[in-house]
Design a protein around this motif. Structure first.
Motif, PDB file in Angstrom:
ATOM      1  N   SER A 206       0.862  -1.179   0.000  1.00  0.00           N
ATOM      2  CA  SER A 206       0.000   0.000   0.000  1.00  0.00           C
ATOM      3  C   SER A 206       0.900   1.230   0.000  1.00  0.00           C
ATOM      4  O   SER A 206       2.122   1.115   0.125  1.00  0.00           O
ATOM      5  CB  SER A 206      -0.921   0.013   1.234  1.00  0.00           C
ATOM      6  N   THR A 207       0.294   2.389  -0.144  1.00  0.00           N
ATOM      7  CA  THR A 207       1.054   3.632  -0.040  1.00  0.00           C
ATOM      8  C   THR A 207       1.446   3.818   1.420  1.00  0.00           C
ATOM      9  O   THR A 207       0.615   3.665   2.315  1.00  0.00           O
ATOM     10  CB  THR A 207       0.200   4.814  -0.517  1.00  0.00           C
ATOM     11  N   MET A 208       2.713   4.146   1.675  1.00  0.00           N
ATOM     12  CA  MET A 208       3.153   4.319   3.056  1.00  0.00           C
ATOM     13  C   MET A 208       3.868   5.646   3.229  1.00  0.00           C
ATOM     14  O   MET A 208       4.671   6.049   2.383  1.00  0.00           O
ATOM     15  CB  MET A 208       4.056   3.157   3.474  1.00  0.00           C
ATOM     16  N   ILE A 209       3.538   6.302   4.334  1.00  0.00           N
ATOM     17  CA  ILE A 209       4.167   7.576   4.692  1.00  0.00           C
ATOM     18  C   ILE A 209       4.688   7.431   6.109  1.00  0.00           C
ATOM     19  O   ILE A 209       3.924   7.101   7.021  1.00  0.00           O
ATOM     20  CB  ILE A 209       3.161   8.743   4.612  1.00  0.00           C
ATOM     21  N   ILE A 210       5.978   7.649   6.307  1.00  0.00           N
ATOM     22  CA  ILE A 210       6.568   7.444   7.622  1.00  0.00           C
ATOM     23  C   ILE A 210       7.353   8.674   8.066  1.00  0.00           C
ATOM     24  O   ILE A 210       8.155   9.213   7.308  1.00  0.00           O
ATOM     25  CB  ILE A 210       7.452   6.176   7.640  1.00  0.00           C
ATOM     26  N   VAL A 211       7.070   9.113   9.277  1.00  0.00           N
ATOM     27  CA  VAL A 211       7.869  10.131   9.940  1.00  0.00           C
ATOM     28  C   VAL A 211       8.840   9.394  10.845  1.00  0.00           C
ATOM     29  O   VAL A 211       8.419   8.595  11.696  1.00  0.00           O
ATOM     30  CB  VAL A 211       6.989  11.089  10.776  1.00  0.00           C
ATOM     31  N   THR A 212      10.129   9.607  10.654  1.00  0.00           N
ATOM     32  CA  THR A 212      11.116   8.845  11.422  1.00  0.00           C
ATOM     33  C   THR A 212      12.418   9.616  11.546  1.00  0.00           C
ATOM     34  O   THR A 212      12.703  10.517  10.760  1.00  0.00           O
ATOM     35  CB  THR A 212      11.384   7.471  10.762  1.00  0.00           C
ATOM     36  N   HIS A 213      13.190   9.228  12.562  1.00  0.00           N
ATOM     37  CA  HIS A 213      14.559   9.734  12.706  1.00  0.00           C
ATOM     38  C   HIS A 213      15.580   8.670  12.306  1.00  0.00           C
ATOM     39  O   HIS A 213      16.785   8.884  12.454  1.00  0.00           O
ATOM     40  CB  HIS A 213      14.813  10.177  14.157  1.00  0.00           C
ATOM     41  N   GLU A 214      15.077   7.532  11.814  1.00  0.00           N
ATOM     42  CA  GLU A 214      15.974   6.438  11.430  1.00  0.00           C
ATOM     43  C   GLU A 214      16.511   6.699  10.017  1.00  0.00           C
ATOM     44  O   GLU A 214      15.902   6.304   9.021  1.00  0.00           O
ATOM     45  CB  GLU A 214      15.226   5.097  11.495  1.00  0.00           C
ATOM     46  N   MET A 215      17.649   7.372   9.945  1.00  0.00           N
ATOM     47  CA  MET A 215      18.166   7.811   8.654  1.00  0.00           C
ATOM     48  C   MET A 215      18.606   6.651   7.758  1.00  0.00           C
ATOM     49  O   MET A 215      18.384   6.679   6.547  1.00  0.00           O
ATOM     50  CB  MET A 215      19.343   8.775   8.850  1.00  0.00           C
ATOM     51  N   ASP A 216      19.245   5.635   8.337  1.00  0.00           N
ATOM     52  CA  ASP A 216      19.673   4.491   7.524  1.00  0.00           C
ATOM     53  C   ASP A 216      18.469   3.803   6.893  1.00  0.00           C
ATOM     54  O   ASP A 216      18.505   3.401   5.724  1.00  0.00           O
ATOM     55  CB  ASP A 216      20.461   3.483   8.377  1.00  0.00           C
TER      56      ASP A 216
END
Length: 261
Positions: A206-216
């Motif tokens: 599905s379409t996914m949008i993630i807010v994260t601090h996990e840069m790798d």
């Protein structure tokens, strides 16, 4: 006819007590795309996600889903599900019933229609059967690698397992868009990897949008990076473009600050 863009944010601003936290934001997200929103704390990332999900209404501008304005549509009427930082599981329900909760409330067309006095045709609706709910819950558990955990008390699970149950609960409703708001911020590094592996495995479903601090993670998994600062979208690009060749000083400063940690 479906649009190539599943979500369009058009000139959206959001104010709290007269202070703008999102400023004239515009972006289009394609169907099936995996988008990561990055930026310093307080830049408007989570507010943007909450407006897409329906938990906040824009002060101005429009949010379109498949070309239709959903700016004022409540969360339960959107084909969007959100996984939050805190798992928000029901402590009195076991794993199976936590995942089944939304399915028990949902109605779907039963294959028949009715016509009102004005001649308009509508679908008759029904609830899922117990067998349909069980099938969807078990499929969602399999997707997050917790097939044998349906009977377990959620309080007996690790933080990573609880977050995977929260992901399964969102998946069970078959959303067109799956949003993640810092889904690993409450987890230690080992459990973070466990949850990110599950999210990575969902890519393409599905379409996914993630807010994260996990840069790798953002670099390896995202199709596109959206960088925000001071309530605005500063630049967008592929992970390689953003991390290797940032176009703005604001993005360069942000990346340098991360490298310094």
């Amino acid at each position: 006819m479906s649009s190539a863009n599943i979500i369009e944010i058009k000139n959206v601003s959001k104010e709290y007590d007269g202070k703008a936290v999102v400023k004239n934001e515009s972006i289009a997200i394609k169907r099936g795309e995996f988008v990561t929103i990055l930026g310093p704390s307080g830049c408007g990332k989570t507010t943007t996600l909450r407006m897409i999900a329906g938990f906040e209404k824009p002060t101005s501008g429009q949010i379109l889903f498949d070309g239709e304005d959903i700016s004022n549509l409540p969360p339960h009427k959107r084909a969007v599900n959100t996984v939050f930082q805190k798992y928000a599981l029901f402590p009195h329900l076991n794993v199976f019933n936590n995942i089944a909760f939304g399915l028990k409330l949902k109605t779907i067309p039963d294959g028949t229609t009715y016509t009102d006095r004005k001649g308009r045709t509508f679908d008759n609706m029904r609830k899922y059967t117990k067998a349909e709910i069980a099938e969807k819950v078990n499929h969602a558990l399999k997707m997050v690698d917790l097939e044998d955990y349906g009977h377990r008390d959620v309080n007996s699970l690790s933080g990573g397992q609880q977050q995977r149950v929260a992901i399964a609960r969102a998946l069970a409703l078959s959303p067109d868009i799956l949003c993640f708001d810092e889904p690993t911020s409450a987890l230690d590094p080992e459990l973070t990897g466990e949850v990110l592996k599950v999210i990575k495995g969902l890519k393409g479903d599905s379409t996914m949008i993630i807010v994260t601090h996990e840069m790798d993670f953002a670099r390896k998994v995202a199709d596109r990076v959206v960088f925000m600062a001071d309530g605005q979208i500063v630049e967008t690009g592929t992970p390689d473009e953003f991390f290797d060749h940032p176009q703005t000083k604001r993005a360069q400063d942000f990346l340098n600050s991360i490298k310094g940690h």
